[in-house]
Design a protein around this motif. Structure first.
Motif, PDB file in Angstrom:
ATOM      1  N   PHE A   1       0.811   6.524  -7.001  1.00  0.00           N
ATOM      2  CA  PHE A   1      -0.297   7.445  -7.271  1.00  0.00           C
ATOM      3  C   PHE A   1       0.145   8.902  -7.265  1.00  0.00           C
ATOM      4  O   PHE A   1      -0.565   9.773  -7.746  1.00  0.00           O
ATOM      5  CB  PHE A   1      -1.437   7.235  -6.268  1.00  0.00           C
ATOM      6  CG  PHE A   1      -2.085   5.866  -6.352  1.00  0.00           C
ATOM      7  CD1 PHE A   1      -1.944   5.067  -7.474  1.00  0.00           C
ATOM      8  CD2 PHE A   1      -2.823   5.372  -5.294  1.00  0.00           C
ATOM      9  CE1 PHE A   1      -2.526   3.810  -7.550  1.00  0.00           C
ATOM     10  CE2 PHE A   1      -3.407   4.121  -5.357  1.00  0.00           C
ATOM     11  CZ  PHE A   1      -3.257   3.347  -6.486  1.00  0.00           C
TER      12      PHE A   1
ATOM     13  N   TRP B   1      -6.634   0.904  -2.139  1.00  0.00           N
ATOM     14  CA  TRP B   1      -5.430   0.109  -2.351  1.00  0.00           C
ATOM     15  C   TRP B   1      -4.226   0.748  -1.666  1.00  0.00           C
ATOM     16  O   TRP B   1      -3.277   0.060  -1.318  1.00  0.00           O
ATOM     17  CB  TRP B   1      -5.116  -0.029  -3.831  1.00  0.00           C
ATOM     18  CG  TRP B   1      -6.042  -0.916  -4.600  1.00  0.00           C
ATOM     19  CD1 TRP B   1      -6.975  -1.771  -4.109  1.00  0.00           C
ATOM     20  CD2 TRP B   1      -6.097  -1.022  -6.018  1.00  0.00           C
ATOM     21  NE1 TRP B   1      -7.616  -2.408  -5.134  1.00  0.00           N
ATOM     22  CE2 TRP B   1      -7.093  -1.965  -6.325  1.00  0.00           C
ATOM     23  CE3 TRP B   1      -5.413  -0.421  -7.067  1.00  0.00           C
ATOM     24  CZ2 TRP B   1      -7.408  -2.320  -7.632  1.00  0.00           C
ATOM     25  CZ3 TRP B   1      -5.718  -0.770  -8.354  1.00  0.00           C
ATOM     26  CH2 TRP B   1      -6.707  -1.711  -8.634  1.00  0.00           C
ATOM     27  N   ALA B   2      -4.255   2.073  -1.506  1.00  0.00           N
ATOM     28  CA  ALA B   2      -3.124   2.793  -0.909  1.00  0.00           C
ATOM     29  C   ALA B   2      -3.251   2.927   0.603  1.00  0.00           C
ATOM     30  O   ALA B   2      -2.441   3.600   1.236  1.00  0.00           O
ATOM     31  CB  ALA B   2      -2.984   4.170  -1.553  1.00  0.00           C
TER      32      ALA B   2
ATOM     33  N   TYR C   1      -8.172   4.259  -4.337  1.00  0.00           N
ATOM     34  CA  TYR C   1      -7.641   4.907  -3.135  1.00  0.00           C
ATOM     35  C   TYR C   1      -7.501   3.930  -1.972  1.00  0.00           C
ATOM     36  O   TYR C   1      -6.561   4.020  -1.180  1.00  0.00           O
ATOM     37  CB  TYR C   1      -8.519   6.093  -2.723  1.00  0.00           C
ATOM     38  CG  TYR C   1      -8.252   7.340  -3.535  1.00  0.00           C
ATOM     39  CD1 TYR C   1      -6.978   7.892  -3.602  1.00  0.00           C
ATOM     40  CD2 TYR C   1      -9.278   7.962  -4.225  1.00  0.00           C
ATOM     41  CE1 TYR C   1      -6.727   9.031  -4.343  1.00  0.00           C
ATOM     42  CE2 TYR C   1      -9.036   9.112  -4.974  1.00  0.00           C
ATOM     43  CZ  TYR C   1      -7.762   9.646  -5.030  1.00  0.00           C
ATOM     44  OH  TYR C   1      -7.508  10.767  -5.765  1.00  0.00           O
TER      45      TYR C   1
ATOM     46  N   LEU D   1       2.051   1.702  -3.585  1.00  0.00           N
ATOM     47  CA  LEU D   1       0.962   2.228  -4.408  1.00  0.00           C
ATOM     48  C   LEU D   1       0.708   3.708  -4.120  1.00  0.00           C
ATOM     49  O   LEU D   1       0.433   4.473  -5.039  1.00  0.00           O
ATOM     50  CB  LEU D   1      -0.306   1.397  -4.207  1.00  0.00           C
ATOM     51  CG  LEU D   1      -0.234   0.003  -4.830  1.00  0.00           C
ATOM     52  CD1 LEU D   1      -1.420  -0.840  -4.402  1.00  0.00           C
ATOM     53  CD2 LEU D   1      -0.121   0.079  -6.335  1.00  0.00           C
ATOM     54  N   ARG D   2       0.822   4.118  -2.873  1.00  0.00           N
ATOM     55  CA  ARG D   2       0.667   5.526  -2.536  1.00  0.00           C
ATOM     56  C   ARG D   2       1.687   6.369  -3.302  1.00  0.00           C
ATOM     57  O   ARG D   2       1.367   7.419  -3.853  1.00  0.00           O
ATOM     58  CB  ARG D   2       0.805   5.740  -1.027  1.00  0.00           C
ATOM     59  CG  ARG D   2       0.414   7.141  -0.581  1.00  0.00           C
ATOM     60  CD  ARG D   2       0.443   7.334   0.938  1.00  0.00           C
ATOM     61  NE  ARG D   2      -0.216   6.268   1.669  1.00  0.00           N
ATOM     62  CZ  ARG D   2       0.368   5.513   2.601  1.00  0.00           C
ATOM     63  NH1 ARG D   2       1.625   5.706   2.941  1.00  0.00           N
ATOM     64  NH2 ARG D   2      -0.304   4.578   3.233  1.00  0.00           N
TER      65      ARG D   2
ATOM     66  N   ASN E   1      -5.106  -5.218  -2.631  1.00  0.00           N
ATOM     67  CA  ASN E   1      -4.667  -4.549  -3.852  1.00  0.00           C
ATOM     68  C   ASN E   1      -4.028  -5.556  -4.801  1.00  0.00           C
ATOM     69  O   ASN E   1      -3.714  -6.683  -4.415  1.00  0.00           O
ATOM     70  CB  ASN E   1      -3.733  -3.377  -3.514  1.00  0.00           C
ATOM     71  CG  ASN E   1      -2.430  -3.820  -2.895  1.00  0.00           C
ATOM     72  OD1 ASN E   1      -1.718  -4.633  -3.451  1.00  0.00           O
ATOM     73  ND2 ASN E   1      -2.119  -3.262  -1.730  1.00  0.00           N
TER      74      ASN E   1
ATOM     75  N   HIS F   1       0.831  -1.209   0.000  1.00  0.00           N
ATOM     76  CA  HIS F   1       0.000   0.000   0.000  1.00  0.00           C
ATOM     77  C   HIS F   1       0.865   1.260   0.000  1.00  0.00           C
ATOM     78  O   HIS F   1       0.491   2.277  -0.577  1.00  0.00           O
ATOM     79  CB  HIS F   1      -0.995   0.000   1.172  1.00  0.00           C
ATOM     80  CG  HIS F   1      -0.345   0.098   2.515  1.00  0.00           C
ATOM     81  ND1 HIS F   1       0.134  -1.010   3.171  1.00  0.00           N
ATOM     82  CD2 HIS F   1      -0.082   1.152   3.309  1.00  0.00           C
ATOM     83  CE1 HIS F   1       0.658  -0.633   4.328  1.00  0.00           C
ATOM     84  NE2 HIS F   1       0.550   0.670   4.434  1.00  0.00           N
ATOM     85  N   GLU F   2       2.049   1.183   0.634  1.00  0.00           N
ATOM     86  CA  GLU F   2       2.964   2.329   0.632  1.00  0.00           C
ATOM     87  C   GLU F   2       3.518   2.565  -0.772  1.00  0.00           C
ATOM     88  O   GLU F   2       3.620   3.717  -1.224  1.00  0.00           O
ATOM     89  CB  GLU F   2       4.122   2.087   1.602  1.00  0.00           C
ATOM     90  CG  GLU F   2       3.680   1.981   3.054  1.00  0.00           C
ATOM     91  CD  GLU F   2       4.776   1.463   3.968  1.00  0.00           C
ATOM     92  OE1 GLU F   2       4.768   1.868   5.145  1.00  0.00           O
ATOM     93  OE2 GLU F   2       5.617   0.649   3.530  1.00  0.00           O
TER      94      GLU F   2
END
Length: 161
Positions: free
Chosen positions: A11, A33-34, A31, A7-8, A47, A4-5
């Motif tokens: 993004f 997913w992050a 969102y 993916l953040r 995710n 998730h980090e």
């Protein structure tokens, strides 16, 4: 780094809205997913990265990772473990590299025998090439680290491990 980090951070470079549109999924799901997964609070969502990891872990089939690496323009190399073993395994390991190279040459010679290479033959050549790269890179990494445990643990071709 957690999925998730990552993916953040992704993004920040490619907007969640753009990804949502490209994948045909809701913006709220993208969102989620992050977010870190928290089943009690209902936040976060499984995710795609976590799902790929679970698929690999469940199947144990490294071709999943190899496929993804190839799609990204690279190839997969296992990270050698950090143990020291006796270097008697160097000779069988080098023999394995030579054998992989010979196998690749045999595939190429067979495919080129009619002076043309079709798509199925090209895929076979690619697969042998990927295997040779992987075996050779693992060997080189062990040499660089002075760590031949992974070679010993794997066992030499034609020998019982």
């Amino acid at each position: 780094m957690q999925s998730h980090e990552l993916l953040r951070e992704v993004f920040e470079k490619c907007s969640a809205k753009e990804i949502s549109s490209e994948l045909g999924l809701s913006l709220s799901l993208i969102y989620k997913w992050a977010e870190p997964p928290d089943e009690a609070a209902g936040s976060g969502a499984a995710n795609p990265l976590d799902r790929i990891e679970a698929l690999y872990r469940c199947s144990g089939d490294v071709r999943i990772v190899e496929w993804l690496c190839q799609r990204a323009g690279g190839f997969f190399i296992r990270n050698p473990a950090h143990t020291n073993a006796h270097p008697d395994y160097l000779i069988p390991a080098t023999n394995q590299i030579v054998q992989e190279f010979a196998d690749l040459l045999a595939v190429i010679a067979t495919a080129a025998s009619d002076n043309q290479i079709n798509s199925a033959e090209a895929r076979t050549i690619r697969a042998r090439w990927e295997e040779l790269k992987s075996v050779t890179e693992a060997f080189v990494a062990c040499c660089e680290n002075g760590n031949f445990g992974p070679l010993k643990d794997k066992g030499a071709p034609g020998r019982k491990a």
